[in-house]
Design a protein around this motif. Structure first.
Motif, PDB file in Angstrom:
ATOM      1  N   ILE A 402     -39.116 -29.345 -43.375  1.00 49.91           N
ATOM      2  CA  ILE A 402     -38.013 -30.274 -43.594  1.00 49.91           C
ATOM      3  C   ILE A 402     -38.377 -31.228 -44.724  1.00 49.91           C
ATOM      4  N   ASN A 403     -37.468 -31.407 -45.647  1.00 50.31           N
ATOM      5  CA  ASN A 403     -37.672 -32.318 -46.755  1.00 50.31           C
ATOM      6  C   ASN A 403     -37.802 -33.748 -46.216  1.00 50.31           C
ATOM      7  N   GLY A 552     -37.560  -6.516 -53.100  1.00 47.96           N
ATOM      8  CA  GLY A 552     -37.054  -7.863 -53.327  1.00 47.96           C
ATOM      9  C   GLY A 552     -37.992  -8.872 -52.735  1.00 47.96           C
ATOM     10  N   LEU A 553     -37.461 -10.038 -52.398  1.00 44.45           N
ATOM     11  CA  LEU A 553     -38.244 -11.089 -51.747  1.00 44.45           C
ATOM     12  C   LEU A 553     -38.167 -10.869 -50.235  1.00 44.45           C
ATOM     13  N   THR A 554     -39.293 -10.576 -49.632  1.00 43.24           N
ATOM     14  CA  THR A 554     -39.309 -10.379 -48.177  1.00 43.24           C
ATOM     15  C   THR A 554     -39.499 -11.692 -47.439  1.00 43.24           C
ATOM     16  N   LYS A 555     -40.017 -12.704 -48.134  1.00 43.22           N
ATOM     17  CA  LYS A 555     -40.204 -14.004 -47.502  1.00 43.22           C
ATOM     18  C   LYS A 555     -40.360 -15.060 -48.582  1.00 43.22           C
ATOM     19  N   VAL A 556     -39.724 -16.202 -48.350  1.00 41.58           N
ATOM     20  CA  VAL A 556     -39.894 -17.354 -49.234  1.00 41.58           C
ATOM     21  C   VAL A 556     -40.000 -18.583 -48.350  1.00 41.58           C
ATOM     22  N   THR A 557     -41.030 -19.356 -48.548  1.00 38.82           N
ATOM     23  CA  THR A 557     -41.194 -20.582 -47.769  1.00 38.82           C
ATOM     24  C   THR A 557     -41.292 -21.776 -48.711  1.00 38.82           C
ATOM     25  N   MET A 558     -41.047 -22.942 -48.150  1.00 38.44           N
ATOM     26  CA  MET A 558     -41.109 -24.172 -48.921  1.00 38.44           C
ATOM     27  C   MET A 558     -41.974 -25.192 -48.200  1.00 38.44           C
ATOM     28  N   ASP A 559     -42.958 -25.688 -48.908  1.00 41.71           N
ATOM     29  CA  ASP A 559     -43.874 -26.681 -48.350  1.00 41.71           C
ATOM     30  C   ASP A 559     -43.536 -28.047 -48.939  1.00 41.71           C
ATOM     31  N   TRP A 560     -43.181 -28.988 -48.049  1.00 39.88           N
ATOM     32  CA  TRP A 560     -42.774 -30.311 -48.500  1.00 39.88           C
ATOM     33  C   TRP A 560     -43.927 -31.323 -48.431  1.00 39.88           C
ATOM     34  N   SER A 561     -45.132 -30.875 -48.088  1.00 41.49           N
ATOM     35  CA  SER A 561     -46.203 -31.838 -47.812  1.00 41.49           C
ATOM     36  C   SER A 561     -46.546 -32.698 -49.020  1.00 41.49           C
ATOM     37  N   GLY A 570     -39.527 -28.487 -52.557  1.00 45.18           N
ATOM     38  CA  GLY A 570     -40.952 -28.528 -52.288  1.00 45.18           C
ATOM     39  C   GLY A 570     -41.627 -27.400 -53.047  1.00 45.18           C
ATOM     40  N   LYS A 571     -42.826 -27.045 -52.631  1.00 53.61           N
ATOM     41  CA  LYS A 571     -43.538 -25.949 -53.267  1.00 53.61           C
ATOM     42  C   LYS A 571     -43.081 -24.632 -52.662  1.00 53.61           C
ATOM     43  N   LEU A 572     -42.579 -23.745 -53.521  1.00 47.54           N
ATOM     44  CA  LEU A 572     -42.102 -22.442 -53.070  1.00 47.54           C
ATOM     45  C   LEU A 572     -43.229 -21.427 -53.077  1.00 47.54           C
ATOM     46  N   THR A 573     -43.250 -20.598 -52.073  1.00 48.48           N
ATOM     47  CA  THR A 573     -44.192 -19.482 -52.005  1.00 48.48           C
ATOM     48  C   THR A 573     -43.399 -18.205 -51.780  1.00 48.48           C
ATOM     49  N   TYR A 574     -43.635 -17.208 -52.622  1.00 48.43           N
ATOM     50  CA  TYR A 574     -42.853 -15.982 -52.605  1.00 48.43           C
ATOM     51  C   TYR A 574     -43.698 -14.818 -52.103  1.00 48.43           C
ATOM     52  N   THR A 575     -43.081 -13.977 -51.280  1.00 48.72           N
ATOM     53  CA  THR A 575     -43.699 -12.720 -50.867  1.00 48.72           C
ATOM     54  C   THR A 575     -42.752 -11.591 -51.255  1.00 48.72           C
TER      55      THR A 575
END
Length: 616
Positions: A402-403, A552-561, A570-575
């Motif tokens: 969560i942002n 394609g993109l199987t997973k994308v997460t965002m780190d708001w830390s 936040g910081k995006l991480t792509y799989t």
């Protein structure tokens, strides 16, 4: 035989939206002439206003480039995948990609918004034949009648060509007998006979349209010359030229040079080509819309709009398409396998949007893209793609998801949304108004972000481009490669890359690498323009392109830390990987799949006079 032009037909003609076709005064004149429920052929074919509107109705025989469903046939290729929950032709697409296409189910794929392609085109060919039968005794002056002859010759050629590139040789019909009769005992003409007929029709069109002032949106001599060049390229291509007859390539070269002599130039802005008004500096033949005559259904916006609030999102780009866009240094992000990063490129898979060919940003909506002007119902705001894609945080993401900024200071909306998370919520049934985006990307080229997602009343700014100069630069490059002139081929590919809004480095490749560069350039430049599928077919290049797994993109997460106040991301991480829920594409079925089967209903109607394509 007499023909009655019924109320429905005339109204349809009057509703055509080819730019410049029907002025208000013209429409009023037609409506004032006679009751529309019974206009005789004498009235129609001896009155230039009635007859021009009859001709405009024949324009409807041009298969729209989005048919048979959203995105045309691009979902049968390596650049796009259909989303089965929403795509109206999913069954036909699966039949083709799984190798189950038959003469009994082909009409679900070879189709138009108005029915099976075979019936659709022959129905309008009949209208063209009615025209030619009835103008023989017309009293309309030649200066008004001849341009209409040119238009209908062009249209009949266009419709036959559509049938040819779909089925191969088809029956050449020049009279107006009903196609829905109990029998249709006419055999197929050969492909070469059809080709010669089409070329003769186009030559007739060129003659009748010579010297006719250009009216934007109408068929012109320039359109006829360009169409002739396109047909000749198809005739020279490997599918139709197995012996690589160089004379066919030379004929295509001559015709394409004639297009260059017409004076068209590249429009400076790539994205503007697909927005009103038609860019007549580059567009040779195109179509625009009004609220009353827009694309069927809700239109391009509803079909391609970033997923959310029950937008259809029927077609999405593949990773393979995304990988086609080079970096600004001219290097591909990945090696040809599509998995191994090209070390020489400087590409970072965790910063996939950095330093890409400018057309990437005009063509693909990717995680983090934006801000986009999203208008839907009471909501109208500038948002990043993530905000639109999912209205709920996904608890399956590792915290913090969560942002911490909570609220966007620009619009007061919560900032806990994130792109592909809607997939999880769709599966759980928690967000029924959010369709999944299988690959994590959406198409941008056709979207009108100045208007709402869906409206029957909005005057959307989208246009359809049937032919534009860029295609012919690329065609000419292909012709020169076939003739052994690689330097000239590179010159014309680089012309496309030097559009002022693109300005990519010149390509310098040779041999196999040049072929890859050319076909790559063509795919990204002409995507969603009814080109990629038929290109792969005429090149006989389906294996390794049509039958590959969807990635394609199987997973994308965002780190708001590490987020700071005011951060929208936040910081995006792509799989990356194969998309398990996409259709399974079976190995290429064989060369007979380069053409569709003729529908069995037509075979039966012909009492066996029509012979089926081999392999079906």
């Amino acid at each position: 035989m007499k023909y009655l032009i019924k109320n429905r037909l005339v109204k349809r003609a009057l509703s055509l939206s080819f730019i410049g076709m029907l002025a208000t005064a013209t429409s009023c004149n037609v409506l004032d002439k006679k009751p529309l429920d019974a206009i005789s052929d004498d009235a129609v074919f001896n009155d230039p206003v009635f007859l021009q509107n009859y001709v405009y109705n024949v324009y409807n025989g041009i298969k729209p480039p989005w048919a048979p469903g959203t995105g045309g046939y691009d979902a049968l290729t390596d650049i796009a995948v259909n989303q089965p929950e929403t795509h109206e032709r999913s069954a036909g697409i699966r039949n083709y990609l799984e190798g189950n296409l038959t003469a009994d189910n082909v009409s679900d794929l070879a189709a138009t918004p108005s029915g099976p392609l075979w019936d659709f085109e022959y129905g309008f060919i009949r209208k063209a034949n009615v025209f030619f039968e009835n103008i023989e005794s017309s009293t309309i002056a030649a200066d008004k009648l001849d341009p209409m002859k040119g238009e209908v010759h062009f249209l009949r050629a266009w419709m036959y060509f559509e049938l040819m590139r779909t089925y191969g040789g088809v029956p050449i019909i020049k009279n107006s007998f009903q196609l829905n009769a109990e029998s249709f005992d006419v055999p197929r003409n050969t492909f070469d006979e059809c080709a010669q007929f089409v070329l003769s029709e186009v030559d007739n069109a060129i003659g009748f349209l010579n010297g006719v002032p250009v009216n934007t949106g109408k068929i012109s001599k320039a359109a006829a010359l360009a169409f002739k060049a396109r047909v000749l390229l198809y005739l020279a291509s490997p599918l139709n030229n197995p012996n690589n007859d160089q004379a066919k390539w030379k004929a295509a070269e001559t015709a394409t040079k004639a297009v260059f002599d017409l004076g068209f130039t590249l429009h400076p802005e790539y994205a503007a080509l697909f927005k009103k008004p038609l860019k007549t500096d580059e567009t040779i033949f195109g179509k625009s819309f009004t609220p009353a005559t827009r694309i069927p259904g809700w239109g391009y916006n509803y079909d391609f709009w970033p997923s959310g609030f029950d937008a259809q999102q029927r077609l999405v780009p593949t990773q393979n398409f995304v990988n086609m866009f080079q970096l600004t240094n001219g290097e591909y992000p990945y090696m040809p396998d599509g998995v191994t990063v090209n070390a020489a490129s400087g590409y970072d898979p965790q910063k996939p949007e950095k330093n890409r060919d400018p057309r990437f940003y005009d063509s693909v909506i990717y995680p983090g893209a934006g801000p986009l002007n999203i208008i839907d119902g009471s909501k109208s705001t500038q948002r990043l793609y993530e905000y639109w894609e999912d209205a709920n945080p996904n608890a399956d993401n590792a915290p913090p998801y969560i942002n911490p900024n909570k609220v966007d200071p620009k619009n007061g909306q919560n900032l806990f949304d994130f792109g592909r998370d809607s997939k999880t919520y769709w599966v759980k049934g928690l967000t029924p108004f959010h369709w999944r985006v299988q690959t994590g990307y959406t198409f941008k080229k056709t979207d009108d972000f100045a208007g709402p997602r869906a409206s029957f009343d909005n005057d959307y700014n989208q246009v359809v481009v049937f032919m534009r100069l860029t295609e012919f630069y690329l065609n000419y490059a292909e012709i020169q490669m076939a003739l052994g002139n690689e330097a000239v081929a590179r010159e014309y590919i680089n012309k496309v890359r030097k559009r002022s809004s693109v300005n990519m480095p010149d390509i310098k490749s040779t041999g196999v690498a040049l072929v890859r560069d050319y076909r790559n350039e063509r795919a990204i430049e002409l995507h969603l323009e009814d080109s990629r599928f038929f290109d792969l077919m005429r090149w006989k290049a389906a294996p390794g392109n049509v039958d590959i797994a969807v990635r394609g993109l199987t997973k994308v997460t965002m780190d708001w830390s590490a987020a700071k106040p005011g951060d929208q991301l936040g910081k995006l991480t792509y799989t990356y990987g194969v998309i398990p829920e996409a259709e399974v594409r079976k190995p290429w079925k064989g060369d007979h799949y380069y053409l569709f089967p003729i529908p069995n209903t037509e075979i039966r109607k012909s009492n066996g006079a029509l012979k089926q394509n081999p392999g079906y």
